[in-house]
Design a protein around this motif. Structure first.
Motif, PDB file in Angstrom:
ATOM      1  N   LEU A 150       0.857  -1.191   0.000  1.00 53.65           N
ATOM      2  CA  LEU A 150       0.000   0.000   0.000  1.00 53.65           C
ATOM      3  C   LEU A 150       0.886   1.232   0.000  1.00 53.65           C
ATOM      4  O   LEU A 150       1.709   1.416   0.888  1.00 53.65           O
ATOM      5  CB  LEU A 150      -0.894   0.012   1.253  1.00 53.65           C
ATOM      6  N   ASP A 151       0.755   2.067  -1.008  1.00 53.54           N
ATOM      7  CA  ASP A 151       1.544   3.305  -1.081  1.00 53.54           C
ATOM      8  C   ASP A 151       0.613   4.496  -1.031  1.00 53.54           C
ATOM      9  O   ASP A 151      -0.459   4.479  -1.616  1.00 53.54           O
ATOM     10  CB  ASP A 151       2.318   3.373  -2.407  1.00 53.54           C
ATOM     11  N   MET A 305       3.294 -19.251  14.168  1.00 56.14           N
ATOM     12  CA  MET A 305       2.131 -18.873  13.355  1.00 56.14           C
ATOM     13  C   MET A 305       2.130 -17.349  13.205  1.00 56.14           C
ATOM     14  O   MET A 305       2.304 -16.631  14.187  1.00 56.14           O
ATOM     15  CB  MET A 305       0.863 -19.346  14.074  1.00 56.14           C
ATOM     16  N   PRO A 306       1.948 -16.834  11.964  1.00 56.79           N
ATOM     17  CA  PRO A 306       1.986 -15.379  11.788  1.00 56.79           C
ATOM     18  C   PRO A 306       0.916 -14.665  12.624  1.00 56.79           C
ATOM     19  O   PRO A 306      -0.168 -15.201  12.838  1.00 56.79           O
ATOM     20  CB  PRO A 306       1.704 -15.192  10.294  1.00 56.79           C
ATOM     21  N   GLU A 307       1.273 -13.464  13.097  1.00 54.39           N
ATOM     22  CA  GLU A 307       0.355 -12.664  13.918  1.00 54.39           C
ATOM     23  C   GLU A 307      -0.965 -12.399  13.190  1.00 54.39           C
ATOM     24  O   GLU A 307      -2.023 -12.344  13.807  1.00 54.39           O
ATOM     25  CB  GLU A 307       0.985 -11.304  14.234  1.00 54.39           C
ATOM     26  N   ASP A 308      -0.862 -12.206  11.883  1.00 58.22           N
ATOM     27  CA  ASP A 308      -2.067 -11.953  11.081  1.00 58.22           C
ATOM     28  C   ASP A 308      -3.099 -13.052  11.272  1.00 58.22           C
ATOM     29  O   ASP A 308      -4.303 -12.802  11.280  1.00 58.22           O
ATOM     30  CB  ASP A 308      -1.706 -11.922   9.583  1.00 58.22           C
ATOM     31  N   ILE A 309      -2.617 -14.283  11.381  1.00 63.17           N
ATOM     32  CA  ILE A 309      -3.533 -15.422  11.479  1.00 63.17           C
ATOM     33  C   ILE A 309      -4.165 -15.481  12.863  1.00 63.17           C
ATOM     34  O   ILE A 309      -5.375 -15.703  12.993  1.00 63.17           O
ATOM     35  CB  ILE A 309      -2.815 -16.724  11.072  1.00 63.17           C
ATOM     36  N   GLY A 479     -10.403 -12.501   5.662  1.00 59.76           N
ATOM     37  CA  GLY A 479      -9.671 -11.233   5.653  1.00 59.76           C
ATOM     38  C   GLY A 479      -8.414 -11.338   4.813  1.00 59.76           C
ATOM     39  O   GLY A 479      -8.138 -12.378   4.208  1.00 59.76           O
ATOM     40  N   LEU A 480      -7.676 -10.220   4.768  1.00 61.24           N
ATOM     41  CA  LEU A 480      -6.417 -10.181   4.028  1.00 61.24           C
ATOM     42  C   LEU A 480      -5.289  -9.931   5.023  1.00 61.24           C
ATOM     43  O   LEU A 480      -5.485  -9.271   6.042  1.00 61.24           O
ATOM     44  CB  LEU A 480      -6.428  -9.041   3.002  1.00 61.24           C
ATOM     45  N   ASP A 481      -4.107 -10.469   4.736  1.00 64.52           N
ATOM     46  CA  ASP A 481      -2.973 -10.197   5.611  1.00 64.52           C
ATOM     47  C   ASP A 481      -2.321  -8.864   5.227  1.00 64.52           C
ATOM     48  O   ASP A 481      -2.804  -8.165   4.326  1.00 64.52           O
ATOM     49  CB  ASP A 481      -1.981 -11.376   5.603  1.00 64.52           C
ATOM     50  N   ALA A 482      -1.221  -8.530   5.891  1.00 63.92           N
ATOM     51  CA  ALA A 482      -0.587  -7.226   5.671  1.00 63.92           C
ATOM     52  C   ALA A 482      -0.124  -7.063   4.225  1.00 63.92           C
ATOM     53  O   ALA A 482       0.005  -5.951   3.718  1.00 63.92           O
ATOM     54  CB  ALA A 482       0.589  -7.071   6.626  1.00 63.92           C
ATOM     55  N   LYS A 483       0.134  -8.184   3.552  1.00 59.41           N
ATOM     56  CA  LYS A 483       0.584  -8.118   2.156  1.00 59.41           C
ATOM     57  C   LYS A 483      -0.567  -8.242   1.169  1.00 59.41           C
ATOM     58  O   LYS A 483      -0.354  -8.423  -0.031  1.00 59.41           O
ATOM     59  CB  LYS A 483       1.619  -9.204   1.898  1.00 59.41           C
ATOM     60  N   GLY A 484      -1.789  -8.180   1.696  1.00 60.85           N
ATOM     61  CA  GLY A 484      -2.953  -8.196   0.806  1.00 60.85           C
ATOM     62  C   GLY A 484      -3.368  -9.573   0.331  1.00 60.85           C
ATOM     63  O   GLY A 484      -4.127  -9.693  -0.627  1.00 60.85           O
TER      64      GLY A 484
END
Lengths: 521, 95
Positions: A150-151, A305-309, A479-484
């Motif tokens: 995201l820019d 496990m990634p925080e996003d999950i 949902g989407l993770d930080a990388k979309g």
């Protein structure tokens, strides 16, 4: 007409019945989309254009008379594991070169009887063995999702379009897509990629350890593995017979319910097909979940496990709580043993099932100096590395002297895994909520995955327990993770209670929304 | 437990898969990684536990012992790499 491919099955069904569109139009729109996208995504291994057009024509004739079936005129993709009469059926293996069955699998026959249109056969991991769709003889499938950044860009003038949105201060947030190719998961990677990229309205898939739910989670689609025995296995190429189940991958929960209703049946040709009427799954959608008891198993919180999950899981819990469900902490103590037990049971059954590929009755034959040499050369040339690995493991664990230590021990552990679930359900839990996968989609030819076969196997850590216990499980995008990239949640239900899964998954879908990749293909 | 090169070659022969020396060496490492992973099952106390034979408790379906299918020889050999008059052709087995 390309927007016809963006209709969900329920929307297309209404428009077809209302004579707003024809089956021929929607079929043509999909064939056109496949022609353009498939060279990039490799989701289809065969496109059956003429057959699709004929089936669509027959559907239009029925629809004109108001006689259409439940899926009349709906174009579907079929995983290459399903036997389809006179059409490429190779489980995406070299060993089945040229195989065109003289029969139709029960599941696909059910779909055609309900009026569905076949677009073609979908790519998959060879013999459904894999979690990335990279073991296919026909090459890897590409995930339509890409990582993005995201820019915030300062805009000199008002600007519209290209996926960004204009802010009042003259800056816009733009998602920049990374070029790295990602896997769609596996083994039903072609099914997941095709559904996500609008190359079919829905797809058939199969799940032995997570092969419907993991690719669904990697592509922002909905995938359900029904209870063992709900869909007939007749005519589906066998991998591990006590674990294999067919199910759909679809763009939303309602579409998955519509497809499963048609796929499931009671079939005298499969002795493990269960004698229970198929309920109207769609009717479960929209029913309130107030008072439902949702179990949260502590064993699904794994190291690394990634925080996003973890965050997504918490969101899921909050959504269900808001909808009136009661959240309870539960324990499934044998969870960590499911994957190792699976890697004994599944290869053992596979080594036996795949013994039939010997160069005599179908597919590839490599000549040898005698019949044994012919078998050995045919199988060496016909099977890929992962398939050989699993046949070897299976042959070893079943060989004299090792049967008790491996296979018998694994089958006992399997009893304990199932008992864990039985205890939780007996205590009043209606449904269990877990993450669907331990990560988002990873890159094609990922070095970590290639370095050790066990790393790839860990993809199924949250899904494999469900196969071991024969239970139904659904993956729903949340949902989407930080990388979309999309991430999914999994709901696990009691045997033959798919209705509760659709009902609960729909609550998550209502809260989370649905997800579509930015088109680059 | 782990496997050595000789065992891998023996198992490959049992599985009717021709392996080169190089394949066998690579497979030895891979199979040992998998066998190492499944080793943890030995930690589980399974005393008094019945091995699973069927995930869904169900009675074996039965049907009348009558012919329900057949007369499809052409269909059956249709996909064979080599066939002759409804027989599968294989290299000579009996001298």
């Amino acid at each position: 007409m390309s927007d016809l491919t963006h209709l969900t099955i329920s929307q297309a069904r209404a428009k077809l019945r209302g004579k707003e569109i024809t089956a021929a139009e929607i079929t043509e729109a999909y064939l056109d989309a496949i022609e353009r996208a498939n060279p990039l995504l490799n989701a289809y291994v065969t496109v059956t254009g003429n057959k699709a057009r004929d089936m669509a024509k027959a559907s239009d004739a029925k629809l004109a008379k108001g006689e259409g079936g439940a899926l009349e005129g709906i174009p579907l993709g079929i995983k290459d594991l399903f036997g389809t009469e006179g059409v490429h059926t190779q489980a995406c293996s070299h060993v089945l070169d040229g195989f065109k069955p003289r029969y139709e699998s029960t599941v696909t026959a059910n779909l055609w009887a309900d009026g569905a249109v076949m677009l073609g056969k979908l790519n998959m991991d060879e013999f459904a063995m894999g979690s990335s769709n990279e073991t296919s003889y026909y090459g890897p499938v590409i995930n339509p999702w890409r990582r993005s950044r995201l820019d915030t860009v300062v805009m000199p003038t008002t600007h519209q379009g290209d996926g960004g949105f204009v802010s009042s201060g003259g800056t816009k947030t733009a998602r920049t897509l990374d070029n790295a190719q990602l896997v769609p998961g596996g083994s039903s990677g072609g099914s997941a990629s095709a559904v996500s990229a609008f190359l079919c309205a829905g797809a058939t898939a199969t799940d032995t350890g997570g092969s419907i739910r993991q690719p669904a989670a990697f592509t922002g689609t909905v995938g359900i593995k029904p209870t063992y025995g709900r869909c007939s296995r007749w005519g589906i190429v066998a991998f591990a017979s006590s674990l294999d189940q067919a199910g759909p991958i679809a763009r939303d929960v309602r579409d998955a319910a519509i497809l499963l209703k048609s796929m499931a049946s009671v079939d005298p040709k499969d002795t493990t097909s269960v004698d229970r009427p198929v309920p109207d799954y769609e009717a479960a959608i929209g029913k309130p979940i107030k008072g439902m008891k949702v179990g949260i198993p502590k064993e699904y919180r794994v190291d690394g496990m990634p925080e996003d999950i973890e965050a997504l899981w918490q969101k899921g819990i909050a959504w269900l709580k808001d909808a009136g469900a009661e959240i309870v902490d539960i324990s499934l103590p044998h969870t960590k043993y499911a994957l190792p037990a699976y890697y004994i049971v599944a290869p053992a059954e596979a080594s036996s099932n795949l013994a039939r590929y010997d160069g005599v009755r179908y597919g590839l034959r490599v000549p040898g100096k005698d019949i044994i040499d012919m078998y050995e050369k045919t199988r060496a040339a016909g099977f890929g590395r992962e398939v050989k690995r699993r046949i070897m493991i299976g042959t070893y664990v079943l060989s004299a002297g090792y049967y008790d230590a491996y296979y018998l021990q694994a089958q006992k552990v399997r009893t304990l895994i199932k008992r864990d679930f039985e205890n939780v359900f007996a205590a009043g839990v209606d449904v269990i909520l877990t993450p669907a996968t331990p990560s988002a989609a990873f890159g094609v030819a990922d070095e970590d995955m290639a370095s050790d076969p066990v790393n790839m196997y860990l993809n199924d850590i949250f899904t494999v327990t469900v196969n071991m216990a024969g239970l139904p499980g659904i993956a729903v995008p949340a949902g989407l993770d930080a990388k979309g990239l999309p991430l999914g949640l999994q709901l696990i239900g009691q045997p033959f209670d798919e209705e509760t899964l659709f009902q609960t998954a729909h609550v998550i879908e209502q809260a989370a929304g649905t997800f579509q990749p930015d088109k680059w293909w | 437990m782990s496997v050595d090169l000789q065992t891998v070659k023996r198992v490959a022969h049992l599985a009717r898969i021709a392996v080169s020396e190089e394949d066998a060496e690579r497979m030895t490492g891979e199979l040992n990684a998998i066998l190492g992973f499944v080793e943890q099952l030995n930690e589980v106390d399974v005393s008094g536990v019945e091995p699973m034979t069927s995930v869904t408790p169900m009675e074996m379906k039965k049907r009348r012992d009558v012919v329900t299918d057949g007369s499809k020889a052409t269909d059956i050999v249709a996909n064979a790499p080599a066939a002759d008059e409804n027989f599968f052709l294989v290299p000579k087995v009996v001298e």
